[in-house]
Design a protein around this motif. Structure first.
Motif, PDB file in Angstrom:
ATOM      1  N   TYR A 132       0.836  -1.203   0.000  1.00 21.93           N
ATOM      2  CA  TYR A 132       0.000   0.000   0.000  1.00 21.93           C
ATOM      3  C   TYR A 132       0.868   1.249   0.000  1.00 21.93           C
ATOM      4  N   LEU A 133       0.343   2.289  -0.621  1.00 22.03           N
ATOM      5  CA  LEU A 133       0.971   3.604  -0.635  1.00 22.03           C
ATOM      6  C   LEU A 133       0.156   4.512   0.276  1.00 22.03           C
ATOM      7  N   ILE A 134       0.824   5.255   1.162  1.00 22.78           N
ATOM      8  CA  ILE A 134       0.135   6.125   2.108  1.00 22.78           C
ATOM      9  C   ILE A 134       0.668   7.549   1.960  1.00 22.78           C
ATOM     10  N   GLY A 135      -0.241   8.488   1.717  1.00 19.46           N
ATOM     11  CA  GLY A 135       0.106   9.899   1.703  1.00 19.46           C
ATOM     12  C   GLY A 135      -0.300  10.530   3.021  1.00 19.46           C
ATOM     13  N   TRP A 136       0.677  11.023   3.776  1.00 24.85           N
ATOM     14  CA  TRP A 136       0.432  11.552   5.127  1.00 24.85           C
ATOM     15  C   TRP A 136       0.320  13.070   5.125  1.00 24.85           C
ATOM     16  N   GLU A 137      -0.555  13.572   5.989  1.00 25.05           N
ATOM     17  CA  GLU A 137      -0.697  15.007   6.247  1.00 25.05           C
ATOM     18  C   GLU A 137      -0.602  15.219   7.752  1.00 25.05           C
ATOM     19  N   TYR A 138       0.486  15.836   8.229  1.00 31.22           N
ATOM     20  CA  TYR A 138       0.572  16.100   9.663  1.00 31.22           C
ATOM     21  C   TYR A 138       0.392  17.578   9.975  1.00 31.22           C
ATOM     22  N   SER A 139       0.229  18.407   8.937  1.00 26.51           N
ATOM     23  CA  SER A 139      -0.066  19.826   9.144  1.00 26.51           C
ATOM     24  C   SER A 139      -1.568  20.043   8.989  1.00 26.51           C
ATOM     25  N   THR A 140      -1.968  21.261   8.658  1.00 29.60           N
ATOM     26  CA  THR A 140      -3.390  21.562   8.531  1.00 29.60           C
ATOM     27  C   THR A 140      -3.780  21.990   7.120  1.00 29.60           C
ATOM     28  N   ASN A 141      -2.805  22.069   6.203  1.00 35.21           N
ATOM     29  CA  ASN A 141      -3.146  22.545   4.856  1.00 35.21           C
ATOM     30  C   ASN A 141      -3.650  21.428   3.945  1.00 35.21           C
ATOM     31  N   ASP A 142      -3.552  20.168   4.380  1.00 37.42           N
ATOM     32  CA  ASP A 142      -4.125  19.016   3.657  1.00 37.42           C
ATOM     33  C   ASP A 142      -3.627  18.890   2.223  1.00 37.42           C
ATOM     34  N   ASP A 143      -2.292  18.933   2.048  1.00 31.36           N
ATOM     35  CA  ASP A 143      -1.742  18.600   0.725  1.00 31.36           C
ATOM     36  C   ASP A 143      -1.403  17.111   0.626  1.00 31.36           C
ATOM     37  N   PHE A 144      -1.414  16.399   1.748  1.00 29.53           N
ATOM     38  CA  PHE A 144      -1.296  14.936   1.817  1.00 29.53           C
ATOM     39  C   PHE A 144      -0.032  14.365   1.184  1.00 29.53           C
ATOM     40  N   GLN A 145       1.067  15.128   1.202  1.00 32.17           N
ATOM     41  CA  GLN A 145       2.333  14.566   0.732  1.00 32.17           C
ATOM     42  C   GLN A 145       3.474  14.963   1.661  1.00 32.17           C
ATOM     43  N   ASP A 146       3.141  15.233   2.951  1.00 31.29           N
ATOM     44  CA  ASP A 146       4.206  15.554   3.908  1.00 31.29           C
ATOM     45  C   ASP A 146       5.205  14.404   3.984  1.00 31.29           C
ATOM     46  N   VAL A 147       4.697  13.197   4.121  1.00 30.09           N
ATOM     47  CA  VAL A 147       5.515  11.982   4.044  1.00 30.09           C
ATOM     48  C   VAL A 147       4.719  10.980   3.208  1.00 30.09           C
ATOM     49  N   VAL A 148       5.367  10.398   2.219  1.00 33.47           N
ATOM     50  CA  VAL A 148       4.738   9.347   1.416  1.00 33.47           C
ATOM     51  C   VAL A 148       5.446   8.039   1.755  1.00 33.47           C
ATOM     52  N   CYS A 149       4.677   7.032   2.155  1.00 29.84           N
ATOM     53  CA  CYS A 149       5.247   5.770   2.636  1.00 29.84           C
ATOM     54  C   CYS A 149       4.685   4.582   1.876  1.00 29.84           C
ATOM     55  N   VAL A 150       5.438   3.504   1.900  1.00 28.03           N
ATOM     56  CA  VAL A 150       4.991   2.209   1.385  1.00 28.03           C
ATOM     57  C   VAL A 150       4.931   1.236   2.559  1.00 28.03           C
ATOM     58  N   LEU A 151       3.807   0.525   2.667  1.00 28.05           N
ATOM     59  CA  LEU A 151       3.598  -0.484   3.706  1.00 28.05           C
ATOM     60  C   LEU A 151       3.380  -1.818   3.019  1.00 28.05           C
ATOM     61  N   GLU A 152       4.210  -2.831   3.368  1.00 33.91           N
ATOM     62  CA  GLU A 152       4.194  -4.093   2.621  1.00 33.91           C
ATOM     63  C   GLU A 152       3.968  -5.303   3.534  1.00 33.91           C
ATOM     64  N   ASN A 153       3.460  -6.366   2.924  1.00 30.18           N
ATOM     65  CA  ASN A 153       3.093  -7.618   3.585  1.00 30.18           C
ATOM     66  C   ASN A 153       1.925  -7.407   4.542  1.00 30.18           C
ATOM     67  N   VAL A 154       0.931  -6.651   4.086  1.00 29.97           N
ATOM     68  CA  VAL A 154      -0.246  -6.374   4.903  1.00 29.97           C
ATOM     69  C   VAL A 154      -1.501  -6.394   4.031  1.00 29.97           C
ATOM     70  N   ARG A 155      -2.649  -6.452   4.701  1.00 31.36           N
ATOM     71  CA  ARG A 155      -3.941  -6.238   4.058  1.00 31.36           C
ATOM     72  C   ARG A 155      -4.688  -5.171   4.843  1.00 31.36           C
TER      73      ARG A 155
END
Length: 233
Positions: A205-228
Motif C-alpha cells: 500500500y501507498l500512504i500519503g500523510w498530512e501532519y499539518s493543517t493545509n491538507d496537501d497529503f504529501q508531507d511523508v509518502v510511505c509504502v507499507l508491505e506484507n499487509v492487508r
C-alpha cells in the motif's frame, strides 16, 4: 428550435460542463479536499506520474460518512516481517518519525513503536530526476517489524509539531491529537502500483500523510508491505 430555446439549451449545457469541471471524479461528498502544496508537486500529480494512480478513483479509505467511521487498520498478510518505509519527504525539514501501534482500548492513547526517523526534505527537482529518493534515514532505525496476527496501525509525526502525531485511523487522531481533532483524516491509502507494468503489487500500500493543517497529503509518502487493509472501520 427557436432562438430562445437554443440559448436556454446552451446555457444549461454550459452550467453542466462547469459543474463537471469543478467536481473531482470519485470524490465522495464527505471527503476532505486536497489542497495543492506551496511550491511543491501536487498530490494528484505525484500519484499519477510516479504510480499511475488516480487521487480519488484509486483511494481505498475514502470518507463516506464521517472521518471517525473511516478504516485505517491493517493485518499482516503472510510470513515474515511487515515493512514500512518513507519514499518521499515533502513536509517539514525538522525530524520526521514513523512507526506502528496496536489500537488501545477506549480513549487510551496507543503505545507507539518507532521504526525510523529522518531529517530531510525533497524538492520538486528530486521527484523529476529521481535524486534523493527515498529520503536518507538516520542511523539506528529499521524498516521491518512483526505485529503478529493482531490488527495494527501506522503513524507519522514531526518534531516541530508538539502533539501526538497522526495515525492511519482518523478516529484515533480525533481522540489524541487536540490540534487536529476537527480534521482527523490525515492518511490517504492506495494500492501500490508498478507504473512501468501497470500491475498492482500484492499486499502493498501507498500512504500519503498530512501532519499539518493545509491538507496537501504529501508531507511523508510511505509504502507499507506484507499487509492487508481492513476495510471495515
Amino acid at each position: 428550435m427557436t432562438k430562445r430555446s437554443y440559448f436556454r439549451s446552451a446555457a444549461a449545457a454550459l452550467s453542466l460542463a462547469m459543474a463537471t469541471v469543478g467536481a473531482a471524479p470519485g470524490q465522495t461528498p464527505a471527503q476532505p479536499k486536497v489542497v495543492p502544496g506551496p511550491n511543491e508537486p501536487d498530490w494528484d500529480v505525484v500519484l499519477r506520474d510516479r504510480y499511475g494512480l488516480s487521487m480519488f478513483g484509486d483511494l481505498l479509505n475514502p470518507v463516506r460518512t464521517t472521518a471517525a467511521q473511516t478504516p485505517g487498520l491493517f493485518r499482516k498478510a503472510g510470513p515474515g516481517p511487515v515493512t514500512y518505509r518513507p519514499v518521499i519527504a515533502l513536509g517539514l525539514e525538522t525530524r520526521n518519525r514513523g512507526g506502528w501501534y496496536l489500537p488501545g482500548p477506549g480513549a487510551d492513547a496507543p503505545v507507539k513503536v518507532e521504526t525510523w526517523t529522518y531529517t530531510f526534505k525533497n524538492t520538486t527537482r528530486d521527484l523529476e530526476s529521481g535524486a534523493n529518493l527515498p529520503p536518507p534515514l538516520e542511523p539506528g532505525g529499521s524498516l521491518a517489524f512483526d505485529p503478529g496476527d493482531a490488527l495494527f496501525g501506522v503513524w507519522a509525526s514531526n518534531d516541530a509539531l508538539d502533539d501526538g502525531g497522526v495515525f492511519s485511523e482518523p478516529s484515533l487522531v480525533a481522540r489524541v491529537n487536540k490540534r487536529l481533532a476537527a480534521q482527523p483524516y490525515k492518511a490517504m491509502i492506495y494500492p501500490n502500483r508498478d507504473k512501468a507494468t501497470g500491475k498492482t503489487i500484492p499486499n502493498s500500500y501507498l500512504i500519503g500523510w498530512e501532519y499539518s493543517t493545509n491538507d496537501d497529503f504529501q508531507d511523508v509518502v510511505c509504502v507499507l508491505e506484507n499487509v492487508r487493509l481492513r476495510i471495515e472501520p
